[in-house]
Design a protein around this motif. Structure first.
Motif, mmCIF file in Angstrom:
data_model
loop_
_atom_site.group_PDB
_atom_site.id
_atom_site.type_symbol
_atom_site.label_atom_id
_atom_site.label_comp_id
_atom_site.label_asym_id
_atom_site.label_seq_id
_atom_site.Cartn_x
_atom_site.Cartn_y
_atom_site.Cartn_z
ATOM 1 N N ALA A 29 -31.321 -52.146 33.422
ATOM 2 C CA ALA A 29 -30.655 -51.221 34.345
ATOM 3 C C ALA A 29 -30.162 -51.972 35.584
ATOM 4 C CB ALA A 29 -31.612 -50.093 34.743
ATOM 5 N N PRO A 30 -29.362 -53.030 35.382
ATOM 6 C CA PRO A 30 -28.930 -53.853 36.526
ATOM 7 C C PRO A 30 -27.979 -53.138 37.478
ATOM 8 C CG PRO A 30 -27.724 -54.474 34.546
ATOM 9 C CD PRO A 30 -28.786 -53.506 34.115
ATOM 10 N N ASN A 31 -27.284 -52.113 36.990
ATOM 11 C CA ASN A 31 -26.317 -51.396 37.831
ATOM 12 C C ASN A 31 -26.781 -49.988 38.191
ATOM 13 O OD1 ASN A 31 -24.388 -53.582 37.643
ATOM 14 N ND2 ASN A 31 -23.972 -52.896 35.557
ATOM 15 N N ARG A 72 -39.848 -52.210 44.872
ATOM 16 C CA ARG A 72 -39.456 -53.526 44.385
ATOM 17 C C ARG A 72 -38.058 -53.512 43.751
ATOM 18 N NH1 ARG A 72 -45.045 -55.921 41.594
ATOM 19 N NH2 ARG A 72 -46.364 -55.622 43.430
ATOM 20 N N LEU A 73 -37.604 -52.342 43.355
ATOM 21 C CA LEU A 73 -36.296 -52.244 42.716
ATOM 22 C C LEU A 73 -35.218 -52.159 43.797
ATOM 23 C CD1 LEU A 73 -37.213 -49.756 39.843
ATOM 24 C CD2 LEU A 73 -37.668 -52.207 40.034
ATOM 25 N N HIS A 74 -35.024 -53.254 44.519
ATOM 26 C CA HIS A 74 -34.226 -53.274 45.743
ATOM 27 C C HIS A 74 -32.752 -52.986 45.505
ATOM 28 C CE1 HIS A 74 -32.754 -57.224 44.500
ATOM 29 N NE2 HIS A 74 -34.011 -57.543 44.236
ATOM 30 N N TRP A 75 -32.258 -53.180 44.284
ATOM 31 C CA TRP A 75 -30.838 -52.968 44.022
ATOM 32 C C TRP A 75 -30.508 -51.491 43.761
ATOM 33 C CZ3 TRP A 75 -34.433 -54.578 40.577
ATOM 34 C CH2 TRP A 75 -34.500 -53.925 39.350
ATOM 35 N N ILE A 76 -31.526 -50.637 43.671
ATOM 36 C CA ILE A 76 -31.304 -49.215 43.399
ATOM 37 C C ILE A 76 -31.425 -48.441 44.711
ATOM 38 C CG2 ILE A 76 -32.057 -47.213 42.070
ATOM 39 C CD1 ILE A 76 -33.228 -49.110 40.008
ATOM 40 N N PRO A 77 -30.345 -47.825 45.193
ATOM 41 C CA PRO A 77 -30.390 -47.168 46.503
ATOM 42 C C PRO A 77 -31.153 -45.852 46.563
ATOM 43 C CG PRO A 77 -28.216 -46.922 45.504
ATOM 44 C CD PRO A 77 -28.980 -47.851 44.621
ATOM 45 N N PHE A 122 -31.105 -39.524 35.716
ATOM 46 C CA PHE A 122 -31.422 -40.751 36.447
ATOM 47 C C PHE A 122 -30.988 -41.960 35.622
ATOM 48 C CE2 PHE A 122 -34.260 -37.632 38.300
ATOM 49 C CZ PHE A 122 -34.284 -37.973 39.648
ATOM 50 N N ASP A 123 -30.452 -42.960 36.311
ATOM 51 C CA ASP A 123 -30.062 -44.189 35.620
ATOM 52 C C ASP A 123 -31.281 -44.887 35.018
ATOM 53 O OD1 ASP A 123 -27.332 -43.930 36.251
ATOM 54 O OD2 ASP A 123 -27.678 -44.788 38.235
ATOM 55 N N LEU A 124 -32.418 -44.772 35.702
ATOM 56 C CA LEU A 124 -33.650 -45.414 35.233
ATOM 57 C C LEU A 124 -34.830 -44.498 35.499
ATOM 58 C CD1 LEU A 124 -35.288 -47.914 34.239
ATOM 59 C CD2 LEU A 124 -35.332 -48.677 36.627
ATOM 60 N N VAL A 150 -31.904 -44.927 30.993
ATOM 61 C CA VAL A 150 -32.831 -45.942 30.499
ATOM 62 C C VAL A 150 -34.234 -45.469 30.853
ATOM 63 C CG1 VAL A 150 -33.642 -48.327 30.699
ATOM 64 C CG2 VAL A 150 -31.180 -47.834 30.771
ATOM 65 N N LEU A 151 -35.140 -45.525 29.897
ATOM 66 C CA LEU A 151 -36.529 -45.087 30.100
ATOM 67 C C LEU A 151 -37.465 -46.229 29.712
ATOM 68 C CD1 LEU A 151 -38.815 -42.966 30.508
ATOM 69 C CD2 LEU A 151 -38.422 -42.267 28.132
ATOM 70 N N ILE A 152 -38.376 -46.583 30.624
ATOM 71 C CA ILE A 152 -39.368 -47.632 30.358
ATOM 72 C C ILE A 152 -40.760 -47.014 30.495
ATOM 73 C CG2 ILE A 152 -40.290 -49.868 31.064
ATOM 74 C CD1 ILE A 152 -37.530 -50.576 32.156
ATOM 75 N N VAL A 153 -41.501 -47.014 29.390
ATOM 76 C CA VAL A 153 -42.837 -46.404 29.354
ATOM 77 C C VAL A 153 -43.860 -47.463 28.961
ATOM 78 C CG1 VAL A 153 -44.292 -44.622 28.313
ATOM 79 C CG2 VAL A 153 -41.843 -44.185 28.647
#
Length: 266
Positions: A96-98, A115-120, A156-158, A184-187
């Motif tokens: 989910a880089p973008n 920690r996911l600093h690129w996600i506003p 949600f994007d992530l 994108v879902l991370i479990v």
């Protein structure tokens, strides 16, 4: 030693050109900011001028958030250095880089989202809350409530869910709902941990087959693209034989079908 003029020019000209291109890019970027009505700022530590938060400043803010949460929460203090969180951040960056929006389901007292600093835009939710932990945690909106009862008006994007499903009597519908609001879902959860090792883990031991089956209800939205095993740092006592055994976690990465419209998930 005096360099020949041709060699000197060959070294200087490319450097000048690159400097000019860099300046032009910076000027264009700042001009776009100005046209959009966004005020530019200069980062004090690294002197970068930008209309969005500098990575330097974001890293500093992240450390401040983690230090603040660590002071208030023993739960997070024990877990913040775990390999699992490092691996999950890398997976989030990879898949989910973008991303512009993120939701952490079952976050409890963990400000991992910082920690996911690129996600506003970041939202955390849990059925229980510690206001003294979450107050002053900037950049993350915390919503207390039963996730299965909460209604979200967006995709949600992530979406992240770290070490939660092992506590649930029926994880399938829970995973299905997360997928319904995720691109994108991370479990993650424990893998093949002996039953009774950790109090409250009603699903242990969890096999890969069982873990995969929890994503069946999400198949109408997308697919489980990958399943990983991540070794833990600890070794816990198996209540059946009293022997310490290493902990392993299992992580699933699920992705929404590109052709699946948002309306179809409503």
């Amino acid at each position: 030693m005096v360099l020949p003029k041709a060699r000197l020019a060959a070294g200087i000209i490319p450097a000048v050109v690159l400097t000019f291109i860099g300046f032009l890019f910076l000027y264009t970027n700042l001009q776009d900011c100005s046209e959009a009505g966004i005020t530019t700022t200069t980062c004090e530590p690294c002197t970068t001028t930008t209309c969005s938060p500098c990575t330097c400043s974001l890293n500093k803010q992240m450390k401040q958030i983690e230090e603040l949460a660590s002071e208030r929460s023993e739960y997070w203090r024990k877990r913040k250095s775990a390999k699992l969180y490092t691996q999950e951040m890398e997976l989030a960056q990879l898949h989910a880089p973008n991303a512009l929006t993120a939701l952490d389901v079952g976050s409890y007292e963990s400000p991992f989202l910082s920690r996911l600093h690129w996600i506003p835009t970041k939202v955390a939710t849990d059925i229980q809350s510690r206001p003294d932990v979450w107050q002053d945690i900037r950049g993350i909106a915390f919503v207390q409530g039963d996730f299965m009862q909460l209604k979200f008006a967006t995709i949600f994007d992530l979406v992240l869910c770290t070490q939660v499903v092992e506590h649930l009597k029926d994880p399938g519908p829970f995973v299905g709902k997360m997928a319904s609001i995720a691109r994108v879902l991370i479990v993650s959860t424990t893998y093949e941990m002996p039953a009774g090792t950790i109090e409250g883990h009603v699903q242990d031991p969890i096999s890969e087959q069982t873990f995969r089956s929890w994503f069946d209800t999400a198949s109408k939205y997308g697919r489980l693209s990958d399943v990983l095993k991540i070794p833990g740092e600890a070794a816990l006592i198996d209540p059946a034989d009293g022997v310490r055994k290493p902990v392993t976690n299992i992580v699933g990465i699920w992705k929404r079908n590109v052709t699946m419209s948002i309306e179809a998930t409503a």
